[in-house]
Design an enzyme around this catalytic site. Structure first.
Site, short mmCIF file in Angstrom:
data_model
loop_
_atom_site.label_atom_id
_atom_site.label_comp_id
_atom_site.label_asym_id
_atom_site.label_seq_id
_atom_site.Cartn_x
_atom_site.Cartn_y
_atom_site.Cartn_z
N HIS A 148 -32.60 61.90 9.42
CA HIS A 148 -32.41 61.70 8.11
C HIS A 148 -30.94 60.89 7.81
CE1 HIS A 148 -33.32 66.37 7.40
NE2 HIS A 148 -33.95 66.07 6.29
N ASN A 180 -27.89 61.54 16.65
CA ASN A 180 -28.57 62.51 15.55
C ASN A 180 -27.79 64.00 15.62
OD1 ASN A 180 -29.53 62.57 13.70
ND2 ASN A 180 -31.17 63.69 14.41
#
Lengths: 326, 326
Positions: A148, A180
């Site tokens: 994201h 991440n």
């Protein structure tokens, strides 16, 4: 300030090392229009010493009509600007990653908890033409997370707002473990925590493809391209965030600005966040974008001078647990 | 058709090998707007099987205002469209190369000889903001030619038109001997020779950065970045030309379309030009651009089926001599 030598920073001239702070506070001398412009005649050239500008255009009728091409369509590039419920994004049809995503978080927006990521799912973005679209199968078994850019956790105020963060046009391939799911997540948490001091925080996030010097002494940009059945989505070498922490909810209040560049790689949790701070101009040169062209120099402060730029490490399992509870 | 396996072609699905001609003649199913668009709500998603589109936007007031960022300026990307006397160009601020340059040549424009390249000189483009501009010193001792994308020789009809081809915004770093001064020059000559058959020829030219498979089985884009004092200008791995040869000077006549991709490398003069022909869609997928969206499929022909796609080799010294005489 980052100890990593970014090649692109060197190009910024004054904007390196000790002069970085100055650069951050200097207004860019160039002003850029918001859309494409087609100047009907070129500006006078002022390039090499002694160089003379092109001759005056001929006064007679032109034997050619280059703009006739547009009868076949305008080549682009098209930026696929998309205005979502809680963010705006611009898509790069060549790399199949966003150019940038821009979100806004406030103490109020983060206090609302009506969205739950268990109800969201990753989606290809149908507003991107098929031949330029990042696909679910491109990420499948690629070895990278669907990372994201606007974090889902910033959009809990509405299920719809959270759902929209799951479009692949809000994703880049990111190293999962160690990045991440770890340092990058702590960094996102840092951005959210800024709302305890600032009533309004804007975060612009996106990928970079930075050159590095190889053994032959030359600089190369090198990045993997993942995809199935053929390579389709570029794996960025780095990611940037440009943060605007607004002290007052007014159009002329002070704004604390911070720019950060992190490698798409495992980062030790012990690494201070401030090591990834860079001059804003470094992000601009590397991305080809401009972030604060109209922000008056007198309103600007340096974020990491105003607040402590550091991450709080929570282990992944612990964070997931906390996340699920909400 | 090229024997080289371009990774990106494989992604085109039907558009490979024998099906290439079909692809060339198929109208793209996607239509792209000419400028940026900001849809106020996302289109319904139709991605993974069984995937459901995002929930409906909340009906209450939003706690965030992401477009407030634009008070600080619009990030871009800005394409720096420039309309010159004899071509139009779009500049990529990230790679410091053009996205595309579009020229128009006709039997008449090539018959006029009032421009001489001895009167022209290479110029930095002052219409590009300094921090995104390709510089003369970036090319100096880089090992690469300042490779015209619109060739100077196509613009002899006016000194001004020729001068404008010398802006660095019309250049990319090109391998000199064996490419820019040889095969690529023969290819440019091929385009000019098309005017003996076609009354109007449009050529769109630009750089590509294509992935290749490495020993680890993964695909990587890798390109050098030249510059002084710091890396600034990307060295494309390939170049494309999309050619529209118009049979009649009308808005609905037949158009012979050819797309070619050549590596930025030494190419043997014995190599047939047709080996570099590719489906138009391959150039589109690789560049993120669209070239013939509005060109009716019934008007399209395949250039290399209509005319012989081959280069005529003149040695460099001989060509220079011929050039200087004109």
């Amino acid at each position: 300030m980052s100890k990593v030598t970014f090649a692109i920073v060197a190009g910024a001239g004054a904007a390196v090392g000790a002069a970085a702070t100055a650069a951050l506070f200097n207004k860019s001398s160039s002003s850029s229009p918001e859309g494409p412009r087609v100047p009907s005649s070129p500006s006078p050239a002022a390039a090499a010493p002694g160089a003379k500008p092109p001759s005056k255009p001929p006064s007679g009728p032109s034997p050619v009509n280059p703009s006739g091409l547009f009868d076949y369509g305008f080549p682009g590039p098209t930026s696929d600007l998309a205005s979502r419920t809680s963010f705006i994004s611009s898509y790069d049809r060549r790399t199949r990653n966003p150019h940038w995503v821009a979100e806004h978080i406030t103490p109020q927006s983060l206090s609302l908890k009506s969205g739950d990521r268990k109800n969201s799912q990753f989606l290809e973005d149908p507003s991107i033409p098929e031949k330029f679209r990042a696909k679910l199968k491109d990420y499948f078994r690629s070895g990278y997370d669907r990372g994201h850019q606007v974090p889902a956790a910033d959009c809990k105020w509405s299920q719809s707002a959270m759902d929209e963060t799951f479009y692949l046009s809000n994703m880049c391939p990111q190293v999962g473990e160690g990045f991440n799911r770890d340092y990058w997540a702590h960094f996102e948490d840092f951005c959210r925590r800024l709302t305890s001091k600032y009533p309004s925080v804007r975060v612009v996030t996106g990928p970079l493809y930075l050159p590095r010097k190889e053994e032959d002494g030359k600089w190369y940009v090198k990045y993997e391209v993942v995809g199935s059945p053929a390579p389709n989505v570029a794996v960025p070498t780095h990611f940037y965030k440009v943060i605007f922490a607004e002290e007052k909810d007014s159009k002329d209040g002070p704004v604390a600005v911070g720019a950060f560049v992190l490698p798409n790689a495992v980062i030790s949790n012990s690494k201070p966040l401030q090591e990834f701070e860079v001059p804003l101009e470094m992000v601009e040169r590397a991305s080809g974008l401009e972030f604060a062209d109209k922000l008056d120099v007198r309103r600007r402060k340096r974020l990491c001078a105003e607040t402590s730029c550091s991450v709080i490490v929570k282990e992944y399992a612990q964070r997931q647990k906390a996340f699920e509870k909400k």
